[in-house]
Each structure stands twice: as structure tokens, then as C-alpha cells.
Design a protein around this motif. Sequence first.
Motif, PDB file in Angstrom:
ATOM      1  N   ASN A   1      33.505 -48.286   6.965  1.00  0.00           N
ATOM      2  CA  ASN A   1      34.735 -47.764   6.357  1.00  0.00           C
ATOM      3  C   ASN A   1      35.169 -46.489   7.049  1.00  0.00           C
ATOM      4  OD1 ASN A   1      34.813 -49.744   4.436  1.00  0.00           O
ATOM      5  ND2 ASN A   1      33.848 -48.520   2.829  1.00  0.00           N
ATOM      6  N   LEU A   2      34.200 -45.581   7.181  1.00  0.00           N
ATOM      7  CA  LEU A   2      34.509 -44.276   7.762  1.00  0.00           C
ATOM      8  C   LEU A   2      35.056 -44.429   9.176  1.00  0.00           C
ATOM      9  CD1 LEU A   2      34.234 -41.152   7.325  1.00  0.00           C
ATOM     10  CD2 LEU A   2      32.168 -41.334   8.699  1.00  0.00           C
TER      11      LEU A   2
ATOM     12  N   LEU B   1      45.236 -42.018  17.096  1.00  0.00           N
ATOM     13  CA  LEU B   1      44.747 -40.663  16.840  1.00  0.00           C
ATOM     14  C   LEU B   1      45.899 -39.658  16.908  1.00  0.00           C
ATOM     15  CD1 LEU B   1      43.411 -37.812  18.157  1.00  0.00           C
ATOM     16  CD2 LEU B   1      42.294 -38.918  16.228  1.00  0.00           C
TER      17      LEU B   1
ATOM     18  N   HIS C   1      47.438 -38.410  13.738  1.00  0.00           N
ATOM     19  CA  HIS C   1      46.529 -37.777  12.781  1.00  0.00           C
ATOM     20  C   HIS C   1      47.241 -36.886  11.756  1.00  0.00           C
ATOM     21  CE1 HIS C   1      42.495 -36.620  11.511  1.00  0.00           C
ATOM     22  NE2 HIS C   1      42.931 -35.387  11.405  1.00  0.00           N
TER      23      HIS C   1
ATOM     24  N   VAL D   1      43.847 -32.511  14.946  1.00  0.00           N
ATOM     25  CA  VAL D   1      42.544 -32.654  14.299  1.00  0.00           C
ATOM     26  C   VAL D   1      41.909 -31.273  14.111  1.00  0.00           C
ATOM     27  CG1 VAL D   1      40.213 -33.582  14.523  1.00  0.00           C
ATOM     28  CG2 VAL D   1      42.177 -34.938  15.291  1.00  0.00           C
TER      29      VAL D   1
ATOM     30  N   PHE E   1      40.633 -40.089  25.279  1.00  0.00           N
ATOM     31  CA  PHE E   1      39.431 -40.477  24.534  1.00  0.00           C
ATOM     32  C   PHE E   1      38.919 -41.761  25.171  1.00  0.00           C
ATOM     33  CE2 PHE E   1      42.425 -38.599  21.315  1.00  0.00           C
ATOM     34  CZ  PHE E   1      41.935 -37.313  21.459  1.00  0.00           C
TER      35      PHE E   1
ATOM     36  N   ARG F   1      38.309 -41.974  13.454  1.00  0.00           N
ATOM     37  CA  ARG F   1      38.942 -41.847  14.776  1.00  0.00           C
ATOM     38  C   ARG F   1      38.839 -40.414  15.255  1.00  0.00           C
ATOM     39  NH1 ARG F   1      42.337 -45.756  12.621  1.00  0.00           N
ATOM     40  NH2 ARG F   1      43.791 -44.296  11.693  1.00  0.00           N
ATOM     41  N   ALA F   2      39.018 -39.456  14.329  1.00  0.00           N
ATOM     42  CA  ALA F   2      38.971 -38.045  14.721  1.00  0.00           C
ATOM     43  C   ALA F   2      37.587 -37.675  15.229  1.00  0.00           C
ATOM     44  CB  ALA F   2      39.369 -37.169  13.544  1.00  0.00           C
TER      45      ALA F   2
ATOM     46  N   ILE G   1      36.094 -31.495  10.810  1.00  0.00           N
ATOM     47  CA  ILE G   1      35.574 -32.854  10.986  1.00  0.00           C
ATOM     48  C   ILE G   1      34.092 -32.818  11.346  1.00  0.00           C
ATOM     49  CG2 ILE G   1      35.742 -34.936  12.418  1.00  0.00           C
ATOM     50  CD1 ILE G   1      38.079 -34.878  10.700  1.00  0.00           C
TER      51      ILE G   1
ATOM     52  N   HIS H   1      38.209 -42.258   2.725  1.00  0.00           N
ATOM     53  CA  HIS H   1      37.859 -43.003   3.930  1.00  0.00           C
ATOM     54  C   HIS H   1      36.485 -43.666   3.805  1.00  0.00           C
ATOM     55  CE1 HIS H   1      40.766 -40.175   6.270  1.00  0.00           C
ATOM     56  NE2 HIS H   1      41.379 -41.054   5.519  1.00  0.00           N
ATOM     57  N   LEU H   2      35.539 -42.950   3.198  1.00  0.00           N
ATOM     58  CA  LEU H   2      34.194 -43.515   3.024  1.00  0.00           C
ATOM     59  C   LEU H   2      34.231 -44.727   2.103  1.00  0.00           C
ATOM     60  CD1 LEU H   2      32.163 -40.205   2.598  1.00  0.00           C
ATOM     61  CD2 LEU H   2      31.827 -41.883   4.405  1.00  0.00           C
TER      62      LEU H   2
ATOM     63  N   MET I   1      37.395 -44.784  23.319  1.00  0.00           N
ATOM     64  CA  MET I   1      38.207 -45.491  22.332  1.00  0.00           C
ATOM     65  C   MET I   1      39.179 -46.427  23.043  1.00  0.00           C
ATOM     66  SD  MET I   1      38.734 -42.102  19.971  1.00  0.00           S
ATOM     67  CE  MET I   1      39.908 -42.739  18.801  1.00  0.00           C
TER      68      MET I   1
ATOM     69  N   ALA J   1      36.531 -46.787  10.619  1.00  0.00           N
ATOM     70  CA  ALA J   1      37.840 -47.427  10.745  1.00  0.00           C
ATOM     71  C   ALA J   1      38.952 -46.571  10.152  1.00  0.00           C
ATOM     72  CB  ALA J   1      37.808 -48.790  10.056  1.00  0.00           C
ATOM     73  N   SER J   2      38.641 -45.337   9.783  1.00  0.00           N
ATOM     74  CA  SER J   2      39.626 -44.482   9.101  1.00  0.00           C
ATOM     75  C   SER J   2      40.084 -43.352  10.022  1.00  0.00           C
ATOM     76  CB  SER J   2      38.971 -43.875   7.863  1.00  0.00           C
ATOM     77  OG  SER J   2      38.080 -42.842   8.251  1.00  0.00           O
ATOM     78  N   PRO J   3      41.095 -42.592   9.580  1.00  0.00           N
ATOM     79  CA  PRO J   3      41.513 -41.429  10.382  1.00  0.00           C
ATOM     80  C   PRO J   3      40.378 -40.451  10.653  1.00  0.00           C
ATOM     81  CG  PRO J   3      43.179 -41.916   8.735  1.00  0.00           C
ATOM     82  CD  PRO J   3      42.019 -42.835   8.444  1.00  0.00           C
ATOM     83  N   THR J   4      39.516 -40.220   9.672  1.00  0.00           N
ATOM     84  CA  THR J   4      38.370 -39.324   9.906  1.00  0.00           C
ATOM     85  C   THR J   4      37.474 -39.900  11.000  1.00  0.00           C
ATOM     86  OG1 THR J   4      38.402 -38.604   7.599  1.00  0.00           O
ATOM     87  CG2 THR J   4      36.389 -38.191   8.836  1.00  0.00           C
TER      88      THR J   4
ATOM     89  N   ILE K   1      29.631 -48.426   4.276  1.00  0.00           N
ATOM     90  CA  ILE K   1      30.290 -47.124   4.149  1.00  0.00           C
ATOM     91  C   ILE K   1      30.576 -46.541   5.535  1.00  0.00           C
ATOM     92  CG2 ILE K   1      29.916 -44.724   3.443  1.00  0.00           C
ATOM     93  CD1 ILE K   1      28.540 -45.791   0.933  1.00  0.00           C
TER      94      ILE K   1
ATOM     95  N   ARG L   1      35.322 -39.611  16.539  1.00  0.00           N
ATOM     96  CA  ARG L   1      35.050 -40.244  17.835  1.00  0.00           C
ATOM     97  C   ARG L   1      35.862 -39.550  18.934  1.00  0.00           C
ATOM     98  NH1 ARG L   1      36.913 -45.904  16.837  1.00  0.00           N
ATOM     99  NH2 ARG L   1      36.283 -46.347  18.973  1.00  0.00           N
ATOM    100  N   ALA L   2      37.072 -39.131  18.582  1.00  0.00           N
ATOM    101  CA  ALA L   2      37.936 -38.491  19.576  1.00  0.00           C
ATOM    102  C   ALA L   2      37.324 -37.182  20.067  1.00  0.00           C
ATOM    103  CB  ALA L   2      39.323 -38.247  18.982  1.00  0.00           C
TER     104      ALA L   2
END
Lengths: 262, 314
Positions: B177-178, A102, A105, B202, A91, B185-186, B207, A115-116, A94, B180-183, B174, B188-189
Motif C-alpha cells: 500500500n505504502l 512524483l 506531489h 517533497v 529518479f 513514490r516520495a 518523509i 497511504h499505509l 522508478m 503504491a502511494s504518494p509517500t 501494508i 523511492r525518489a
Amino acid sequence: MSALLEVSGIGIAFGGVRAVDDVTFSARAGEIFSIIGPNGAGKTTLFNLISGVYRADRGSVKLAGAEVGGMAPEQLAARGLSRSFQNLQIFFRMSAVENVMLGRHIHEDKSAWRHLLGLPSTARQNRDTRARAMALLERVGLAALADRQAGSLSYGMLKRLEIARALAAEPRILLLDEPAAGCNPTETAEIDRLIVEIAKSGIGIVLVEHDMKLVMSISDRVLVLTYGRVLMEGVPGDVARDPRVIEAYLGAGLPGSEGSHA
Amino acid sequence: MARFLANRWISLALVAALIVLPGLILPSSYYFRVGALVFISALAVIGLNLLLGFAGQVSLGHAGFVGIGAYAVAILPARFDVPVLLAVPAGMVLSALVAFVIGRPILRLKGHFLAVATLGFGVLVAMVLANEVGWTGGPDGMSVKRLEIFGERIRQPRDWYWISGTLLLIGMAIAQNLLASPTGRALRALHDSEIAARVAGVDVARIKVTVFVISAVYASVAGSCLALLNGHVTPDAAGFLQSVEMVTMVVLGGMGSLFGSIIGAAFLVILPQALTLFHEYEHLMLGILIILIMIFLRDGIVPTLHRLLMERRS
Ligand SMILES: Nc1ncnc2c1ncn2[C@@H]1O[C@H](COP(=O)(O)OP(=O)(O)OP(=O)(O)O)[C@@H](O)[C@H]1O
Ligand SMILES: [Mg+2]
């Protein structure tokens, strides 16, 4: 010890060409099982079949006794199978540590709602994930570059980053596709040490590697693939001496010529 | 400086300052209106950036969701006596549902195919809005009941400046928050390697739909605000040109930069107003400026400046 990964009679054809044909083998926890063979023999394709990237035409794959043939990569990840890639799959946008994060995961909370909202539990888990990722970067010697963008790291570093990311999943079985390709001797020795250490921790390793010295010195068993078919399987010493193997490798360098017969 | 901007509280404070300080000195309601338009666009662009800039999934029909949000606050209060304040979340839910339903089949497509499919969606929404005259007033659009809070009708641009500024700040938080979370990162990955993301466990299809739904909700809120600010909606709100403008804002400001979303929106909202000085050359100037930015600041305004700062420091 029973087999962790059992592959039997697996095969796939691309437009009539059988890239992998009726391959059977099994790998145990804590052992290093190597697959060698000339370029185009079908090693990467075999990995793609086992890891769910390709769907096999025939044959079966069992993970810890359970049939997993036809499952998607993400389902296999949840069942403890992880892999690295011959052609890097990093990635790049990143940071190094985020790449490894990641990798965790499957162990993380998946609720997009939480997360939101940025709940404290998510922040706590993030800290934990980061700490574990940092420990892995430490282990592969990349801790100092944790916050660098992955795209700015050298090839040899990225190879190790892929291993760290795969380990982050805490897999039971790890498929490594030419982890030392394109690395200098120091980096190769580093990766060599790392693989042995991973196997010692009880993870089953299936290794594809062209560096015969590396293969012969660290493998418990070796399988030789040519034209998609199994040529032979055995301990490194036998494989290196086998005339069929030597013939298959003619022109590509004799595997036994530099093997240490461990 | 670069590190400084990376801290989320500092960047939120910076955005807050960019909202509050002008709000204290702007001279007339014309400027407050322009400011409100910047914030509303920025909100929609942040949502689209999550999808396009971070997850790498293009949408050329995102104004369709702006249209759904806009017409939700137009139709529900006018035809069903739904309070305006309830019509906004109703539009969000509707946009989310639509995004969820079309997301799965559409997001399986990649690149140009995804672009064309989303474009089709946007055109479809605009067509429905233009043709269902009985509900929507057709191409001429319809008027929108004003928002009432504690019996006060909110119609001053100055009020909308502060409301949309607050929403922008919340939307920014918001999104942070998103990411910086596992979602986060997923998503962006999968931009860089879907296959590596899948091997890491993932669920890429899931996602993609998640981020599509989230970005649709951002667009919907922006559409509702736009309709309430203007007091009138037309199907143009959902039109292709609007979708393209949103994508342009993302790219100009910087793909994968939340702050860039705000800059991109500010640029494309404010500049045309400023360029009206040049009368008939307005569009020509705007076009040339956009081309120059893309040539000299190829990664977008914010990421390029960010990189230059980093280079000067080291
Ligand atoms: N997706 C595909 N479509 C068509 N042919 C393919 C595909 N993937 C692999 N092949 C073919 O299958 C054969 C085996 O390729 P594979 O990459 O598995 O070899 P390999 O043993 O990994 O070689 P190397 O040592 O060079 O990495 C090759 O002939 C290759 O062209
Ligand atoms: Mg290969």
C-alpha cells in the motif's frame, strides 16, 4: 502585466569568488525569458539561488509579489516554482511515468496513515495522478515508454522526461537549465516547440540555453551574464548585435552569427 | 512471469501459498519453529527494506527496535500486569516515538555518518537492556509471559507459525500500500535524487522520518513475536550482530524488493540450520555462500532472477 518572478540584487560567493553578483531581472507570465552567457558565467548558480537550492548572500526573490528569499525548494514548489536540471536529476530506479507522477506531489494527499491503509481514496487519486502523468508523457512524446525504468532511457528522452516532471507540478514559473543540451537536431526542434507551447499556456519560462539559434528564435527577452554579473538585457535582436556580447562570446562562437533576429 | 509477479494480488497470493502449503505438511514442531522464525525475520526485514532498499537510508541499529518490541512484551506484563496483547502495541508506540525523536537529527546525516549514528543507537539500546538489571534481568535476560487468547496459552511453535505467517502477510500488504502511494513514490525518489524530490515539493526530512518510524514499528512487532515465541529474551536480540544480520537479509534478498525480503530472511534463517550437518564448517560454508551470491547475484537474489526472467522473455 506584472512580473511573476522578480529577482533583485541577488548574489552568492564561493570562497571569495562571486559566482553570482548583484543580478536583477524579472520575468512575466507567458513569456520566454532567456539567460545566456559563457561557461562558468553563473547561470546554473543563479537558478540554484532562485529555486532555494543555494541560499543567497544578498538580494531578494519575489514570486507573484511575495518575498520568497531563503525558502526551501519544497516550499517554493508549493508556491508554483519548478525547474529542470542541467545535469540530469532523474529518479533512475522508478519508471518514466512514476517520475512524472512524483512531479504531482504537491497536489497529492500527504497522509502516510491513509497511504499505509491503502484506502480507496488513495487508489482513486493514484489513478488520477497516473492519467495526468500519462497525458504529459504523451505531450513530450514518451507515452510508449511510460512503464520503462527511467534508467534505461536515452539522454534526450530523459531531458524531456525532466520537463514533463516539472510540468506535472502545474507551475506558474518554470526554470529550464539547458533543456536541449546533448540532444540531436530533431530532439532540439521538439523541445523548442514544447517550450513555446508551455509559454503559450501562460507559464512564465526562464530559459538557460547554449543553442543560440534556439534562444534567439523563441525568446521574448534575453539577459546576458558574464562573470556572475549582468552584461546586458534586451530583445534578441539587440542582444545579438551588441558589441559587448559579441566580445564576451569571442572564441565561443558569436551568438549573432546564427541568430534569426526574431 | 515478471509482469505476473508485479501484480500485488498475485504476489500476496504467492506469499500466502508459501505460508500455507508448508504449514500443511511440516512434520514436527522443530520445523514450525524454524518457519515462524523465517516469518518473524521477514517482517522485520520488510520494514528495514522500506528504509534501506527503497529510501536508500542505511540503519545499522535496527535490532534496537527489535529489542524494544521484545522487552515491551517481557517487562510490561511481568512488572505492570499489562495484558500481553496490549504490550505488543505499547511496544510499537514506544518504538515509533523513539524513532521519531532520534530520526530527525540522525537522518540528516548521510552515508557512513548515518551508518555510524544508527549503529550507536543500536549499541545504546543493547547496553541499556544489559545494564538495567532490575528491569530487564541484565545479560541473562528474562522470561516472557505467554500470550493468552480466550484463556488458551499460545506456546506451540505451530500456533506461532500461523500467527507470524498472518502478520507477515499483513505487513507485506501494508508495505505494498505504502509503496503504491504518494509517500511511497516520495521515499523511492529521494533515494535517487534528494534535490529533484525537494524541487518537486517533497519534504525530504519529513518523509525520511516517516519511513524510519514505519520501519521501526515493523522491527518492534517482530521483536515482540520473537520474545513470545521463545518465552525468553536476552539483550542479544537488540545486539549489533542482529542488526547486521537484518541488513544482510535485505541485501541478499534484494534491496527494493519486498519478496526479496522474505527470501533473504528464509535464506539466513534456514541455511544455518541445514548447514549444521557440516559441523565445524557451518560458518565457513555460510560465509562462502553469501560471498558467492553477492558476486554472482549482485542486485540480490530476487531482483537478479527477475531480470534474468525478463531477459529470457524478450
Ligand atoms: N557549490 C559550488 N561551490 C563552489 N563553486 C561553485 C559552486 N557552484 C558553482 N560554483 C562556481 O560558480 C561559477 C559559476 O558556475 P555555474 O555552474 O553557475 O556556471 P554556468 O553559467 O551554469 O556554466 P555552464 O554554461 O558551464 O553550465 C563557476 O566558477 C563554478 O565553479
Ligand atoms: Mg550551467
